[in-house]
Design a protein around this motif. Structure first.
Motif, PDB file in Angstrom:
ATOM      1  N   GLU A   1      -4.749  -4.056 -12.338  1.00 13.52           N
ATOM      2  CA  GLU A   1      -4.532  -5.402 -11.807  1.00 13.52           C
ATOM      3  C   GLU A   1      -4.378  -6.371 -12.966  1.00 13.52           C
ATOM      4  O   GLU A   1      -5.049  -6.234 -13.986  1.00 13.52           O
ATOM      5  CB  GLU A   1      -5.721  -5.831 -10.949  1.00 13.52           C
ATOM      6  CG  GLU A   1      -5.850  -5.064  -9.666  1.00 13.52           C
ATOM      7  CD  GLU A   1      -6.904  -5.675  -8.763  1.00 13.52           C
ATOM      8  OE1 GLU A   1      -7.270  -6.844  -8.974  1.00 13.52           O
ATOM      9  OE2 GLU A   1      -7.361  -4.970  -7.864  1.00 13.52           O
TER      10      GLU A   1
ATOM     11  N   ARG B   1      -0.019 -10.817  -7.035  1.00 15.64           N
ATOM     12  CA  ARG B   1      -0.996 -10.275  -6.092  1.00 15.64           C
ATOM     13  C   ARG B   1      -0.459  -9.032  -5.391  1.00 15.64           C
ATOM     14  O   ARG B   1      -1.175  -8.040  -5.221  1.00 15.64           O
ATOM     15  CB  ARG B   1      -1.368 -11.347  -5.061  1.00 15.64           C
ATOM     16  CG  ARG B   1      -2.544 -10.949  -4.198  1.00 15.64           C
ATOM     17  CD  ARG B   1      -2.927 -12.065  -3.264  1.00 15.64           C
ATOM     18  NE  ARG B   1      -3.768 -11.554  -2.198  1.00 15.64           N
ATOM     19  CZ  ARG B   1      -5.078 -11.421  -2.288  1.00 15.64           C
ATOM     20  NH1 ARG B   1      -5.682 -11.795  -3.383  1.00 15.64           N
ATOM     21  NH2 ARG B   1      -5.782 -10.931  -1.296  1.00 15.64           N
TER      22      ARG B   1
ATOM     23  N   ARG C   1       0.824  -1.218   0.000  1.00 18.48           N
ATOM     24  CA  ARG C   1       0.000   0.000   0.000  1.00 18.48           C
ATOM     25  C   ARG C   1       0.844   1.248   0.000  1.00 18.48           C
ATOM     26  O   ARG C   1       0.390   2.306  -0.422  1.00 18.48           O
ATOM     27  CB  ARG C   1      -0.893   0.040   1.235  1.00 18.48           C
ATOM     28  CG  ARG C   1      -1.595  -1.228   1.530  1.00 18.48           C
ATOM     29  CD  ARG C   1      -2.812  -1.378   0.686  1.00 18.48           C
ATOM     30  NE  ARG C   1      -3.618  -2.457   1.184  1.00 18.48           N
ATOM     31  CZ  ARG C   1      -4.239  -3.302   0.407  1.00 18.48           C
ATOM     32  NH1 ARG C   1      -4.145  -3.184  -0.901  1.00 18.48           N
ATOM     33  NH2 ARG C   1      -4.968  -4.259   0.912  1.00 18.48           N
TER      34      ARG C   1
ATOM     35  N   VAL D   1      -3.994 -13.098 -11.635  1.00 19.01           N
ATOM     36  CA  VAL D   1      -3.087 -13.843 -10.766  1.00 19.01           C
ATOM     37  C   VAL D   1      -3.037 -15.287 -11.268  1.00 19.01           C
ATOM     38  O   VAL D   1      -4.078 -15.945 -11.362  1.00 19.01           O
ATOM     39  CB  VAL D   1      -3.572 -13.804  -9.304  1.00 19.01           C
ATOM     40  CG1 VAL D   1      -2.639 -14.611  -8.415  1.00 19.01           C
ATOM     41  CG2 VAL D   1      -3.656 -12.371  -8.811  1.00 19.01           C
TER      42      VAL D   1
ATOM     43  N   ASN E   1      -0.613  -6.257  -7.763  1.00 22.31           N
ATOM     44  CA  ASN E   1      -1.990  -5.775  -7.873  1.00 22.31           C
ATOM     45  C   ASN E   1      -2.387  -4.899  -6.696  1.00 22.31           C
ATOM     46  O   ASN E   1      -3.220  -4.008  -6.840  1.00 22.31           O
ATOM     47  CB  ASN E   1      -2.960  -6.962  -7.948  1.00 22.31           C
ATOM     48  CG  ASN E   1      -2.880  -7.658  -9.277  1.00 22.31           C
ATOM     49  OD1 ASN E   1      -2.302  -7.139 -10.218  1.00 22.31           O
ATOM     50  ND2 ASN E   1      -3.437  -8.852  -9.355  1.00 22.31           N
ATOM     51  N   GLN E   2      -1.796  -5.184  -5.545  1.00 29.66           N
ATOM     52  CA  GLN E   2      -2.201  -4.442  -4.354  1.00 29.66           C
ATOM     53  C   GLN E   2      -1.490  -3.104  -4.223  1.00 29.66           C
ATOM     54  O   GLN E   2      -1.829  -2.313  -3.356  1.00 29.66           O
ATOM     55  CB  GLN E   2      -1.944  -5.288  -3.109  1.00 29.66           C
ATOM     56  CG  GLN E   2      -2.928  -6.431  -2.979  1.00 29.66           C
ATOM     57  CD  GLN E   2      -2.794  -7.176  -1.686  1.00 29.66           C
ATOM     58  OE1 GLN E   2      -1.731  -7.241  -1.106  1.00 29.66           O
ATOM     59  NE2 GLN E   2      -3.882  -7.763  -1.231  1.00 29.66           N
ATOM     60  N   MET E   3      -0.508  -2.869  -5.076  1.00 35.30           N
ATOM     61  CA  MET E   3       0.178  -1.579  -5.019  1.00 35.30           C
ATOM     62  C   MET E   3      -0.686  -0.505  -5.676  1.00 35.30           C
ATOM     63  O   MET E   3      -1.330  -0.764  -6.687  1.00 35.30           O
ATOM     64  CB  MET E   3       1.525  -1.663  -5.734  1.00 35.30           C
ATOM     65  CG  MET E   3       2.607  -2.324  -4.913  1.00 35.30           C
ATOM     66  SD  MET E   3       3.976  -2.894  -5.911  1.00 35.30           S
ATOM     67  CE  MET E   3       4.653  -1.362  -6.465  1.00 35.30           C
TER      68      MET E   3
ATOM     69  N   GLY F   1     -10.028  -2.458  -7.466  1.00 30.65           N
ATOM     70  CA  GLY F   1     -10.141  -3.829  -7.934  1.00 30.65           C
ATOM     71  C   GLY F   1     -10.195  -4.800  -6.769  1.00 30.65           C
ATOM     72  O   GLY F   1      -9.994  -4.404  -5.621  1.00 30.65           O
ATOM     73  N   GLY F   2     -10.453  -6.034  -7.087  1.00 32.99           N
ATOM     74  CA  GLY F   2     -10.613  -7.059  -6.057  1.00 32.99           C
ATOM     75  C   GLY F   2      -9.383  -7.210  -5.183  1.00 32.99           C
ATOM     76  O   GLY F   2      -9.458  -7.089  -3.961  1.00 32.99           O
ATOM     77  N   ALA F   3      -8.248  -7.466  -5.826  1.00 28.23           N
ATOM     78  CA  ALA F   3      -7.023  -7.694  -5.046  1.00 28.23           C
ATOM     79  C   ALA F   3      -6.559  -6.407  -4.383  1.00 28.23           C
ATOM     80  O   ALA F   3      -6.030  -6.415  -3.282  1.00 28.23           O
ATOM     81  CB  ALA F   3      -5.922  -8.250  -5.941  1.00 28.23           C
ATOM     82  N   LYS F   4      -6.781  -5.287  -5.075  1.00 26.24           N
ATOM     83  CA  LYS F   4      -6.288  -4.017  -4.561  1.00 26.24           C
ATOM     84  C   LYS F   4      -7.005  -3.629  -3.277  1.00 26.24           C
ATOM     85  O   LYS F   4      -6.403  -3.088  -2.362  1.00 26.24           O
ATOM     86  CB  LYS F   4      -6.509  -2.945  -5.620  1.00 26.24           C
ATOM     87  CG  LYS F   4      -5.455  -1.881  -5.640  1.00 26.24           C
ATOM     88  CD  LYS F   4      -5.767  -0.943  -6.769  1.00 26.24           C
ATOM     89  CE  LYS F   4      -4.557  -0.178  -7.187  1.00 26.24           C
ATOM     90  NZ  LYS F   4      -4.844   0.678  -8.309  1.00 26.24           N
ATOM     91  N   ASN F   5      -8.300  -3.923  -3.233  1.00 27.59           N
ATOM     92  CA  ASN F   5      -9.066  -3.558  -2.053  1.00 27.59           C
ATOM     93  C   ASN F   5      -9.050  -4.641  -0.983  1.00 27.59           C
ATOM     94  O   ASN F   5      -9.596  -4.435   0.091  1.00 27.59           O
ATOM     95  CB  ASN F   5     -10.516  -3.259  -2.440  1.00 27.59           C
ATOM     96  CG  ASN F   5     -10.606  -2.060  -3.345  1.00 27.59           C
ATOM     97  OD1 ASN F   5      -9.651  -1.304  -3.474  1.00 27.59           O
ATOM     98  ND2 ASN F   5     -11.746  -1.894  -3.983  1.00 27.59           N
ATOM     99  N   ALA F   6      -8.438  -5.769  -1.315  1.00 24.15           N
ATOM    100  CA  ALA F   6      -8.452  -6.873  -0.353  1.00 24.15           C
ATOM    101  C   ALA F   6      -7.471  -6.601   0.780  1.00 24.15           C
ATOM    102  O   ALA F   6      -6.593  -5.752   0.673  1.00 24.15           O
ATOM    103  CB  ALA F   6      -8.080  -8.175  -1.060  1.00 24.15           C
TER     104      ALA F   6
END
Lengths: 208, 124
Positions: free
Chosen positions: A180, A94, A73, A183, A97-99, B40-45
């Motif tokens: 994203e 993953r 994050r 995965v 994608n979360q960045m 997105g799904g993974a981003k908000n997870a």
């Protein structure tokens, strides 16, 4: 000269008189490129070189990239340092994608680029760019810290050239560019998908 | 007319409010005009080291942990109260002395109880 930019001659003339002229875009990119926060994770021996780069002798802090964050994050740069096994690939995608956007990836070393010496191995990914878009590739096995610094400077150059508006604006600013990527999961024989066509297309060999 | 002596407090409060709000507002405006949101799904997870998170975050601890809580009270929290007591010992009035003794007695009671229950013997 880019459209809408200040004329270089005028700028240097003004600078000589003590007036600093800039545009929003330049200011924004200047701030971004000098404050890159890498994601803190190392996969193999390249990570040792990455640690050496961040430590006092090579001192990544000179370029504003010393704040390795343990959470995606807070990071905007992912340094894929080392061999990516097929077991690790889903986690890397993953994490990517979360960045939050804008995010950049440096593929460090032969393994992250293509699988390197383990390319023929059953469990090694043939390059991380099959799943996430890579901005800078560093060859070497492992690359020396100077090489990582060079890649870092290349990335800074790339960020500096990104445009905020217009047709050629940066990819992350376009609505259609995904943030994203799929995965990969374990299938019966290989990762599924084996490659992500949105990101990676294998080069066509041309023999003459 | 001289301003009220408390007028600077008003200035101070408004600067304290505007100073953090301005960058937030600028960031919001920036995002509004330049950057398309891409949730997105993974981003908000939930972030859990790159793996999908399992279960709930709000778990209940087992009630058996009350023993540790009591021992912690006796040996750790008690010392926090004992240090100021020891420092001010010579100047304490009689009532305060009795009060701290009552406090100690309560905790000693807990210690005796824990001892009797065999909690202080090292598990083999």
């Amino acid at each position: 000269m880019m459209e809408g930019q200040v004329d270089e001659g005028l700028r240097s003339e003004l600078q000589r008189r003590g007036i600093w002229v800039t545009s929003m875009q330049e200011l924004y990119n200047w701030g971004r490129k000098n404050s890159l926060w890498p994601l803190q994770f190392g996969l193999a021996c390249c990570a040792i070189e990455m640690i050496a780069t961040a430590a006092s002798r090579y001192d990544l802090a000179r370029f504003g990239g010393e704040v390795f964050r343990p959470s995606p994050r807070q990071a905007d740069l992912m340094i894929v340092a080392g061999t990516v096994t097929k077991k690790m690939a889903p986690q890397i995608v993953r994490l990517y994608n979360q960045m939050p956007d804008p995010k950049y990836v440096i593929a460090m070393g032969a393994c992250a680029i293509s699988g390197g010496p383990f390319k023929q191995g059953y469990n090694v990914l043939k390059g991380i760019d099959r799943y996430i878009p890579v901005d800078v590739y560093i060859p070497g096995c492992p690359p020396r810290p100077e090489a990582l610094l060079h890649a870092f400077m290349e990335l800074q150059r790339k960020i500096d050239e990104q445009q905020l508006t217009g047709k050629n604006k940066a990819e992350f600013l376009k609505k259609e560019t995904p943030s994203e990527y799929p995965v990969p999961a374990f299938g019966a024989h290989d990762l599924e998908p084996p490659a992500n066509p949105e990101v990676f297309r294998p080069p066509v060999l041309e023999r003459s | 007319m001289t301003p009220s002596p408390y007028f600077f407090l008003l200035i101070f409060a408004s600067v304290a409010l505007i100073f953090p709000l301005m960058p937030l507002a600028l960031a919001w405006l920036w995002r509004r005009f330049f950057q398309p949101p891409k949730p997105g799904g993974a981003k908000n997870a939930t972030y859990e080291c790159g793996v999908e998170s399992l279960g709930e975050a709000q778990i209940q601890f087992h009630s058996q942990y009350y023993l540790y809580a009591i021992i912690f009270l006796i040996f750790d929290v008690e010392s926090i109260f004992l240090i100021p007591f020891a420092v001010a010992f010579t100047g304490l009035p009689f009532g305060a002395f009795i009060a701290i003794l009552v406090f100690l007695l309560l905790l000693l009671e807990g210690l005796a109880w824990a001892w009797g229950k065999g909690l202080l013997t090292w598990a083999k």
